[in-house]
Design a protein around this motif. Structure first.
Motif, PDB file in Angstrom:
ATOM      1  N   THR A 141       0.853  -1.188   0.000  1.00  0.00           N
ATOM      2  CA  THR A 141       0.000   0.000   0.000  1.00  0.00           C
ATOM      3  C   THR A 141       0.884   1.232   0.000  1.00  0.00           C
ATOM      4  O   THR A 141       1.689   1.432   0.912  1.00  0.00           O
ATOM      5  N   VAL A 142       0.751   2.054  -1.049  1.00  0.00           N
ATOM      6  CA  VAL A 142       1.480   3.322  -1.142  1.00  0.00           C
ATOM      7  C   VAL A 142       0.449   4.439  -1.124  1.00  0.00           C
ATOM      8  O   VAL A 142      -0.491   4.432  -1.923  1.00  0.00           O
ATOM      9  N   ALA A 143       0.583   5.373  -0.208  1.00  0.00           N
ATOM     10  CA  ALA A 143      -0.431   6.411  -0.046  1.00  0.00           C
ATOM     11  C   ALA A 143       0.187   7.724   0.383  1.00  0.00           C
ATOM     12  O   ALA A 143       1.256   7.749   1.000  1.00  0.00           O
ATOM     13  N   LYS A 144      -0.497   8.803   0.034  1.00  0.00           N
ATOM     14  CA  LYS A 144      -0.115  10.105   0.556  1.00  0.00           C
ATOM     15  C   LYS A 144      -0.494  10.169   2.044  1.00  0.00           C
ATOM     16  O   LYS A 144      -1.504   9.613   2.462  1.00  0.00           O
ATOM     17  N   LYS A 145       0.334  10.850   2.818  1.00  0.00           N
ATOM     18  CA  LYS A 145       0.116  10.996   4.264  1.00  0.00           C
ATOM     19  C   LYS A 145       0.058   9.640   4.968  1.00  0.00           C
ATOM     20  O   LYS A 145      -0.633   9.479   5.993  1.00  0.00           O
ATOM     21  N   ALA A 146       0.791   8.659   4.437  1.00  0.00           N
ATOM     22  CA  ALA A 146       0.793   7.329   5.062  1.00  0.00           C
ATOM     23  C   ALA A 146       1.330   7.391   6.483  1.00  0.00           C
ATOM     24  O   ALA A 146       0.977   6.557   7.323  1.00  0.00           O
ATOM     25  N   ASP A 147       2.205   8.377   6.767  1.00  0.00           N
ATOM     26  CA  ASP A 147       2.762   8.497   8.119  1.00  0.00           C
ATOM     27  C   ASP A 147       1.709   8.892   9.146  1.00  0.00           C
ATOM     28  O   ASP A 147       1.934   8.741  10.350  1.00  0.00           O
ATOM     29  N   SER A 148       0.580   9.403   8.690  1.00  0.00           N
ATOM     30  CA  SER A 148      -0.522   9.711   9.597  1.00  0.00           C
ATOM     31  C   SER A 148      -1.583   8.614   9.611  1.00  0.00           C
ATOM     32  O   SER A 148      -2.339   8.492  10.572  1.00  0.00           O
ATOM     33  N   LEU A 149      -1.625   7.798   8.550  1.00  0.00           N
ATOM     34  CA  LEU A 149      -2.687   6.798   8.394  1.00  0.00           C
ATOM     35  C   LEU A 149      -2.332   5.439   8.982  1.00  0.00           C
ATOM     36  O   LEU A 149      -3.198   4.738   9.500  1.00  0.00           O
ATOM     37  N   TYR A 150      -1.067   5.039   8.879  1.00  0.00           N
ATOM     38  CA  TYR A 150      -0.668   3.683   9.251  1.00  0.00           C
ATOM     39  C   TYR A 150       0.363   3.747  10.380  1.00  0.00           C
ATOM     40  O   TYR A 150       1.413   4.382  10.241  1.00  0.00           O
ATOM     41  N   PRO A 151       0.110   3.077  11.499  1.00  0.00           N
ATOM     42  CA  PRO A 151       1.004   3.175  12.667  1.00  0.00           C
ATOM     43  C   PRO A 151       2.448   2.781  12.384  1.00  0.00           C
ATOM     44  O   PRO A 151       3.371   3.406  12.911  1.00  0.00           O
ATOM     45  N   CYS A 152       2.649   1.729  11.562  1.00  0.00           N
ATOM     46  CA  CYS A 152       4.030   1.300  11.302  1.00  0.00           C
ATOM     47  C   CYS A 152       4.802   2.339  10.493  1.00  0.00           C
ATOM     48  O   CYS A 152       6.029   2.458  10.628  1.00  0.00           O
ATOM     49  N   VAL A 153       4.092   3.128   9.673  1.00  0.00           N
ATOM     50  CA  VAL A 153       4.754   4.205   8.938  1.00  0.00           C
ATOM     51  C   VAL A 153       5.056   5.367   9.878  1.00  0.00           C
ATOM     52  O   VAL A 153       6.098   6.028   9.776  1.00  0.00           O
ATOM     53  N   SER A 154       4.147   5.628  10.819  1.00  0.00           N
ATOM     54  CA  SER A 154       4.399   6.656  11.839  1.00  0.00           C
ATOM     55  C   SER A 154       5.664   6.327  12.622  1.00  0.00           C
ATOM     56  O   SER A 154       6.511   7.195  12.872  1.00  0.00           O
ATOM     57  N   ALA A 155       5.799   5.054  13.011  1.00  0.00           N
ATOM     58  CA  ALA A 155       6.980   4.641  13.771  1.00  0.00           C
ATOM     59  C   ALA A 155       8.236   4.742  12.912  1.00  0.00           C
ATOM     60  O   ALA A 155       9.305   5.130  13.406  1.00  0.00           O
ATOM     61  N   ALA A 156       8.114   4.398  11.616  1.00  0.00           N
ATOM     62  CA  ALA A 156       9.264   4.521  10.709  1.00  0.00           C
ATOM     63  C   ALA A 156       9.696   5.974  10.574  1.00  0.00           C
ATOM     64  O   ALA A 156      10.897   6.284  10.510  1.00  0.00           O
ATOM     65  N   SER A 157       8.711   6.888  10.552  1.00  0.00           N
ATOM     66  CA  SER A 157       9.043   8.313  10.434  1.00  0.00           C
ATOM     67  C   SER A 157       9.778   8.810  11.674  1.00  0.00           C
ATOM     68  O   SER A 157      10.666   9.658  11.589  1.00  0.00           O
ATOM     69  N   VAL A 158       9.439   8.261  12.841  1.00  0.00           N
ATOM     70  CA  VAL A 158      10.141   8.637  14.072  1.00  0.00           C
ATOM     71  C   VAL A 158      11.586   8.137  14.033  1.00  0.00           C
ATOM     72  O   VAL A 158      12.527   8.866  14.395  1.00  0.00           O
ATOM     73  N   CYS A 159      11.780   6.896  13.591  1.00  0.00           N
ATOM     74  CA  CYS A 159      13.142   6.352  13.480  1.00  0.00           C
ATOM     75  C   CYS A 159      13.990   7.205  12.543  1.00  0.00           C
ATOM     76  O   CYS A 159      15.156   7.509  12.830  1.00  0.00           O
ATOM     77  N   ALA A 160      13.392   7.596  11.409  1.00  0.00           N
ATOM     78  CA  ALA A 160      14.125   8.406  10.437  1.00  0.00           C
ATOM     79  C   ALA A 160      14.434   9.789  10.992  1.00  0.00           C
ATOM     80  O   ALA A 160      15.559  10.291  10.862  1.00  0.00           O
TER      81      ALA A 160
END
Length: 357
Positions: free
Chosen positions: A208-227
């Motif tokens: 799944t590739v989406a705009k604002k995925a860092d707000s929609l999917y928890p694992c992407v939110s966590a990845a954004s924090v790591c980055a």
């Protein structure tokens, strides 16, 4: 209103002075401008378990099905690396552990202190995040980003670099034995085009590739924090090397009586061109020949303008050998020009081709 919003964005992007330094920080590689990757150890609970059979003693049972998210930090700054972060955990834990228990969200919404604290929990062995989740980062140095974008031929643009970094990180998790079944990614450009490409590369997972995925999917939110925390820490480590150097120079000047004591230089802030602290630091610390160090993206307009348009950089005239201006590599292996040929070699005439006959 716009100015206040910009100031708020810059504040959220600026690293805290007490940022947690995660194990993904490699000072030696940062100082030399080398890009690198870091993978956390895979939690034992996520690894395949041995299940030998009479016909296959090495047979294993896959670990729990995992969701994996990818996001980046530092795409726009002129200073510091761009970091791609990856995070994975068992699918059933995604919402309860990340959203409800630890309140992960898009790193741009969280304050620097909250981001730093979440990353510290993830790296602390006694926590539930450490025992049930894994993460990785690709630290793309400013030097490599600029060099790839400024190639004289075959430019390697930022989107292509980002795509390759994403694929390499996910492949690295697969190679470590994690049973990834769902992949969520914040888009680069068109989500549809990006998703189709990733589906071809990872056919066994739901992508799944989406705009604002860092707000929609928890694992992407966590990845954004790591980055983001890795980038924040990298900026602090890089800036600290300048502070140490400046303090030494200041002490030498003070001892020589050429500088007043107590003069402190402002930091480079968030590293974004819109941050006045960043542009001021660039102007104050520009070398007339070399510009800046490996922390600067020379392909960015901010750096180019200061070097090319402000008149502060030294002008360099490169000597050109006119005779060799149009030479090819094969010319060095040819017989040379007619006037330099050996007379004895052509005593009996010159070889002719088969077309003469």
């Amino acid at each position: 209103m716009a100015d206040s919003q910009m100031e708020e964005d810059v504040a959220l992007e600026t690293p805290t002075s007490e940022v947690f330094i995660p194990p993904s920080i490699n000072p030696k590689l940062l100082f030399t401008g080398v890009s690198y990757t870091h993978f956390s150890p895979v939690p034992p609970s996520l690894l395949p378990t041995p299940n030998p059979t009479p016909s296959d003693p090495s047979n294993t049972t896959p670990g729990p099905e995992c969701a994996l998210g990818v996001d980046e930090a530092g795409r726009g700054p002129v200073l510091g690396p761009m970091v791609y972060g990856l995070f994975y955990l068992p699918i059933p834990l995604s919402n309860p552990l990340l959203r409800q228990t630890h309140h992960f969200d898009d790193s741009k919404v969280l304050t620097p202190i909250v981001r730093s604290n979440l990353m510290e929990k993830l790296c602390t062995p006694s926590t539930d995040l450490h025992s049930q989740c894994g993460w990785a980062v690709d630290v793309m140095s400013a030097r490599d980003i600029g060099a790839n974008m400024m190639k004289p031929a075959g430019t390697y643009n930022l989107n292509a670099q980002a795509m390759d970094a994403t694929i390499a990180l996910i492949q690295g998790v697969y190679k470590r034995g994690v049973n990834v079944k769902e992949i969520y990614i914040d888009t680069i450009g068109s989500p549809e085009v990006y998703q189709r490409k990733l589906e071809r590369v990872f056919p066994t997972a739901k992508v799944t590739v989406a705009k604002k995925a860092d707000s929609l999917y928890p694992c992407v939110s966590a990845a954004s924090v790591c980055a983001k925390v890795t980038r924040d820490a990298a900026l602090e480590v890089l800036y600290e090397s300048y502070v140490v150097k400046e303090e030494k120079e200041d002490r030498d000047e003070e001892m020589g009586g050429t500088k007043e004591a107590g003069v402190a230089e402002e930091s480079w802030g968030s590293g974004y061109p819109s941050d006045a602290r960043c542009t001021s630091w660039l102007k104050r610390n520009m070398h007339p020949v070399f510009g800046w160090g490996s922390e600067c993206r020379f392909s960015w307009g901010t750096a180019k303008d200061m070097l090319d348009l402000k008149g502060a950089a030294a002008k360099v005239d490169w000597p050109i050998e006119e005779d060799d201006e149009t030479s090819r590599l094969t010319d060095y292996f040819s017989a040379g020009k007619e006037k330099d040929t050996d007379e004895l070699a052509s005593w009996f005439g010159k070889p002719v081709g088969v077309d003469v006959f």
